[in-house]
Scaffold this motif. Structure first.
Motif, mmCIF file in Angstrom:
data_model
loop_
_atom_site.group_PDB
_atom_site.id
_atom_site.type_symbol
_atom_site.label_atom_id
_atom_site.label_comp_id
_atom_site.label_asym_id
_atom_site.label_seq_id
_atom_site.Cartn_x
_atom_site.Cartn_y
_atom_site.Cartn_z
ATOM 1 N N ASP A 173 0.166 -1.422 -6.047
ATOM 2 C CA ASP A 173 0.123 -0.390 -5.006
ATOM 3 C C ASP A 173 -1.351 -0.109 -4.743
ATOM 4 O OD1 ASP A 173 0.234 1.789 -3.357
ATOM 5 O OD2 ASP A 173 1.043 3.165 -4.864
ATOM 6 N N LEU A 218 -6.718 1.287 3.974
ATOM 7 C CA LEU A 218 -6.783 1.689 5.377
ATOM 8 C C LEU A 218 -8.186 2.166 5.737
ATOM 9 C CD1 LEU A 218 -3.410 3.636 5.725
ATOM 10 C CD2 LEU A 218 -3.867 1.198 6.078
ATOM 11 N N THR A 231 -2.609 1.708 -2.540
ATOM 12 C CA THR A 231 -2.740 3.040 -1.944
ATOM 13 C C THR A 231 -3.369 2.909 -0.555
ATOM 14 O OG1 THR A 231 -4.933 3.693 -2.738
ATOM 15 C CG2 THR A 231 -3.052 4.000 -4.257
ATOM 16 N N THR A 232 -3.584 4.013 0.085
ATOM 17 C CA THR A 232 -4.141 3.998 1.442
ATOM 18 C C THR A 232 -5.638 3.713 1.464
ATOM 19 O OG1 THR A 232 -4.408 6.402 1.308
ATOM 20 C CG2 THR A 232 -2.381 5.566 2.341
ATOM 21 N N TYR A 270 1.830 0.775 12.224
ATOM 22 C CA TYR A 270 0.864 1.808 12.603
ATOM 23 C C TYR A 270 0.044 1.385 13.817
ATOM 24 C CZ TYR A 270 1.516 4.166 8.072
ATOM 25 O OH TYR A 270 2.022 4.833 6.991
ATOM 26 N N SER A 330 0.819 -1.211 0.000
ATOM 27 C CA SER A 330 0.000 0.000 0.000
ATOM 28 C C SER A 330 0.854 1.263 0.000
ATOM 29 C CB SER A 330 -0.922 0.008 1.231
ATOM 30 O OG SER A 330 -0.153 -0.023 2.417
ATOM 31 N N SER A 331 2.159 1.101 -0.171
ATOM 32 C CA SER A 331 3.078 2.240 -0.210
ATOM 33 C C SER A 331 3.782 2.250 -1.562
ATOM 34 C CB SER A 331 4.112 2.131 0.922
ATOM 35 O OG SER A 331 5.242 2.935 0.666
ATOM 36 N N VAL A 380 -3.843 -0.099 13.442
ATOM 37 C CA VAL A 380 -4.118 -0.148 11.998
ATOM 38 C C VAL A 380 -3.370 -1.315 11.366
ATOM 39 C CG1 VAL A 380 -3.832 1.073 9.807
ATOM 40 C CG2 VAL A 380 -4.589 2.315 11.846
ATOM 41 N N THR A 381 -2.102 -1.462 11.739
ATOM 42 C CA THR A 381 -1.307 -2.558 11.184
ATOM 43 C C THR A 381 -1.812 -3.900 11.691
ATOM 44 O OG1 THR A 381 0.601 -1.082 11.094
ATOM 45 C CG2 THR A 381 1.038 -3.428 10.890
ATOM 46 N N ASP A 413 -10.636 -1.948 5.354
ATOM 47 C CA ASP A 413 -9.667 -3.046 5.448
ATOM 48 C C ASP A 413 -10.177 -4.332 4.810
ATOM 49 O OD1 ASP A 413 -10.797 -4.863 7.824
ATOM 50 O OD2 ASP A 413 -11.039 -2.765 8.408
#
Length: 710
Positions: free
Chosen positions: A366, A372, A368-369, A402, A321-322, A405-406, A375
């Motif tokens: 990717d 988040l 992306t966020t 995080y 996601s990064s 979150v992680t 989920d």
């Protein structure tokens, strides 16, 4: 006496009865810690007997003054008393019929002195009674899959994550370090750390673990190999049983080699030879302890399948996601020459439907966020990637922790993994290891700790599939067949003429060479050659002729031959006034445009006869571009050797050059291998340098030959 093969160690791993010699009620002592591990922290169901002449009881258990006083003969003894007491106790054990002894005690030859005599007495016990000795100077044995610890380590009760990896080490501290990879989810079912290897060696435990149910991969940390044939047989047995071996070899530099010898009194051997033998036998060599754990666990999670050369390699996917982390990971995969799998239309469709338009839905992904915020997208999209028909594994780099979150992300990853047989390989890049890390660990998805090491493990997984496809199951190294060379037998170096004659008599093509004992004879021999010739000094005392001015090339008439005779005589007498000169050797000049290689044979004291191939002349010492193999050599292995060379494009015809006669070179390598193998231990060394390789159809043959015999 009952037959006890090397691999018959089942009852060492889980005996029916044990006696602890040196049992103690002091919880800080070796005997006290061992007793606590065995009766408090293990699930051992056999009989436990305590031996201590100064105690009548320890807790509720009686103590006996010696093994001879026990109510039964134990199947195994654990020895935790000093060497001077251990030796007579073990002699008693051997006479009584004890089957195995685990000896913690040091002082058996590591530093010389009376320990040498102690070691010899124990070797006699083994030879005369058949009792097997594990150690001395070892930390014990951990059968984690059965939750049994025959060890004094205070860490035993903490290192109990069962699993499919069998671990064999020659270092106790480093072995325990590897065991503690359990804290990131690596399951190690059995650990043996062999100590001085007075009797049982690494090889014996490799062979035994190959036959142990529940062990699927063998990880090995070695400082040296004492018995080459024993080691090779064990490794080949593991390969036949389908158990990959991952190895970290300590002692690859001069400094490390000296340290290893002082530590274990083992023979470290040549690092280059060890690595070549490992590759040939399918042992996956790694560069540090983290890589040992990473690679072994990856092999345990996903059994490599044979993947023949020429076939596409397995494809990988990157899921992240990064954006920066995605690019970095994809870059590492590309630099390792691994393949990112193109997604099937169905996979792309799912990703397009679920992820935002600005996400990357081609490989690498990717997300992306967006994941988040929702989920549930992680589980759905990751599962779609896992189910793609071209994806063998999914690499999932996680740059940051995080917190909660992680943890949510990790739960979704674990849920997706539970629904797919395709491994998800998380790479936890943060120094902070919170709840998310523990969730992955407890789900059996041991996170790797860096992208570079993770990708190395993937590369080794792929390469092992290549080795499986190329493996020759019938290969039996000459080391297992040939008698051992007598180290005291005299060594003799054949003259070039004698060496070439021996090769020619064996059917190997060598240019016709003729000795000239005088200047006039040299002129006559050169005329008969009908073309340019080479003149080389003929002396039993000189091997490297060009170093002393003993070679003259491209001699096309009487004047040139005569001048060469005079120049060789003068140069050699000046450089080596002590050398006997028997004349010169005259032979036809090789055609222009050939490629010069080196073909050498050396005899490793542990691993037997080895062939080395590389660029010839001075280049082998400058570029170190060589490949090595154990003998005997098949045509397939000869071709593989040549493909390993960085100079192989020169053989194939690089930059417009004509292809060389690689087929003839392969035949020559096999012939040289057969020549050496047929003579057993008689060939000590051989140096064919240069070997001339012409264009296709022109052949390949040695222009010089140095053969050292015993």
């Amino acid at each position: 006496m009952e037959s006890r093969t090397a691999s018959d160690l089942t009852r060492l791993f889980n005996p029916r009865s044990v006696a602890l010699i040196g049992a103690s009620d002091n919880p800080s002592s070796i005997g006290g810690r061992t007793l606590a591990n065995l009766v408090e922290h293990s699930d051992f169901h056999g009989q436990v007997h305590l031996v201590n002449a100064r105690r009548e009881r320890i807790g509720e258990r009686p103590c006996y003054p010696s093994v001879k006083e026990l109510p039964e003969v134990p199947e195994m003894v654990i020895v935790a008393v000093p060497a001077e007491a251990a030796v007579p106790a073990l002699e008693d054990c051997g006479r009584l019929g004890v089957r195995y002894a685990v000896v913690f005690t040091s002082g058996f030859g590591e530093g010389g002195g009376e320990g040498i005599e102690y070691a010899e007495r124990l070797r006699r016990v083994v030879a005369e009674t058949g009792m097997r000795i594990y150690g001395p100077n070892c930390p014990g044995l951990c059968n984690v899959n059965e939750r049994i610890g025959f060890t004094f380590s205070p860490s035993f009760r903490h290192d109990l994550r069962a699993g499919p990896i069998g671990l064999v080490t020659q270092g106790g501290g480093l072995g325990r370090n590897i065991m503690q990879a359990m804290d990131r989810g690596v399951g190690i079912g059995l650990w043996a750390s062999t100590g001085n290897e007075l009797d049982l060696q690494v090889a014996d435990f490799v062979e035994a673990m190959a036959d142990t149910p529940g062990i699927e991969v063998i990880a090995m940390l070695v400082e040296g190999i004492n018995d080459g044939p024993r080691f090779v047989r064990a490794v080949q047995h593991a390969a036949a049983r389908g158990k990959p071996i991952v190895a970290f070899k300590v002692g690859r530099s001069e400094y490390g080699s000296k340290a290893a010898q002082s530590h274990t009194a083992s023979i470290t051997g040549s690092a280059e030879v060890n690595s070549a033998v490992f590759r040939q036998l399918g042992i996956i060599e790694v560069d540090d302890i983290d890589e040992l754990a990473d690679t072994a666990w990856l092999l345990a999670r996903a059994k490599p399948q044979p993947n023949p050369a020429g076939e596409p390699e397995p494809g990988f996917a990157v899921y992240c996601s990064s954006g920066g982390t995605t690019a970095m990971t994809a870059d590492a995969i590309g630099l390792a020459k691994l393949t990112l799998a193109p997604f099937a239309d169905g996979t792309t469709g799912v990703l397009r439907e679920l992820l935002p338009s600005y996400a990357s839905i081609v490989n690498p992904i990717d997300t992306t966020t967006a994941v988040l915020a929702d989920d549930s997208l992680i589980e759905k999209t990751l599962l779609a990637v896992c189910r793609d028909p071209g994806v063998a594994m999914v690499v999932l780099p996680m740059a940051l922790d995080y917190g909660e979150v992680t943890a949510v992300i990790s739960r979704r990853v674990a849920a997706a993994q539970a629904q797919s047989e395709v491994p998800v390989v998380p790479i936890w890049m943060s120094e902070r290891t919170g709840e998310g890390y523990r969730i992955l660990r407890d789900a059996g998805i041991a996170p790797m700790r860096s992208v570079s090491k993770g990708v190395k493990a993937l590369r080794r997984w792929v390469d092992y599939g290549r080795w499986l496809a190329a493996r020759e199951p019938g290969f039996r190294p000459a080391l297992l067949e040939a008698p051992t060379a007598d180290a005291d037998a005299p060594i003799r170096t054949l003259t070039e003429l004698e060496g070439k004659t021996a090769l020619r008599d064996a059917g190997i093509h060598v240019p016709m060479a003729q000795a000239a004992r005088s200047r006039d004879e040299a002129l006559s021999v050169a005329r008969e050659a009908r073309g340019p010739v080479v003149a080389k000094v003929l002396s039993p005392d000189i091997q490297h002729k060009s170093d002393v001015g003993g070679v003259r090339l491209d001699l096309s008439d009487d004047a040139a031959v005569g001048a060469a005779w005079d120049a060789i005589q003068a140069a050699v007498r000046k450089a080596r006034p002590d050398a006997r000169i028997d004349g010169v050797l005259i032979e036809p000049m090789a055609p222009q445009g050939g490629l010069e290689l080196l073909v050498g044979i050396s005899r490793d004291p542990v691993l037997g006869p080895m062939m080395t191939v590389g660029l010839g002349g001075i280049y082998v010492e400058i570029f170190h571009d060589v490949a090595r193999r154990m003998l005997p050599l098949s045509a397939g292995e000869a071709k593989a050797m040549l493909r390993e060379l960085q100079c192989h494009p020169l053989l194939a015809g690089a930059r417009g050059q004509p292809p060389r006669d690689e087929a003839a070179l392969v035949r020559l390598l096999v012939q040289v291998s057969d020549f050496v193998v047929a003579r057993g231990a008689a060939i000590h060394e051989m140096d064919l340098n240069p070997v001339w390789v012409g264009r296709e159809g022109e052949g390949a043959y040695p222009l010089d030959a140095v053969i050292v015999t015993r």
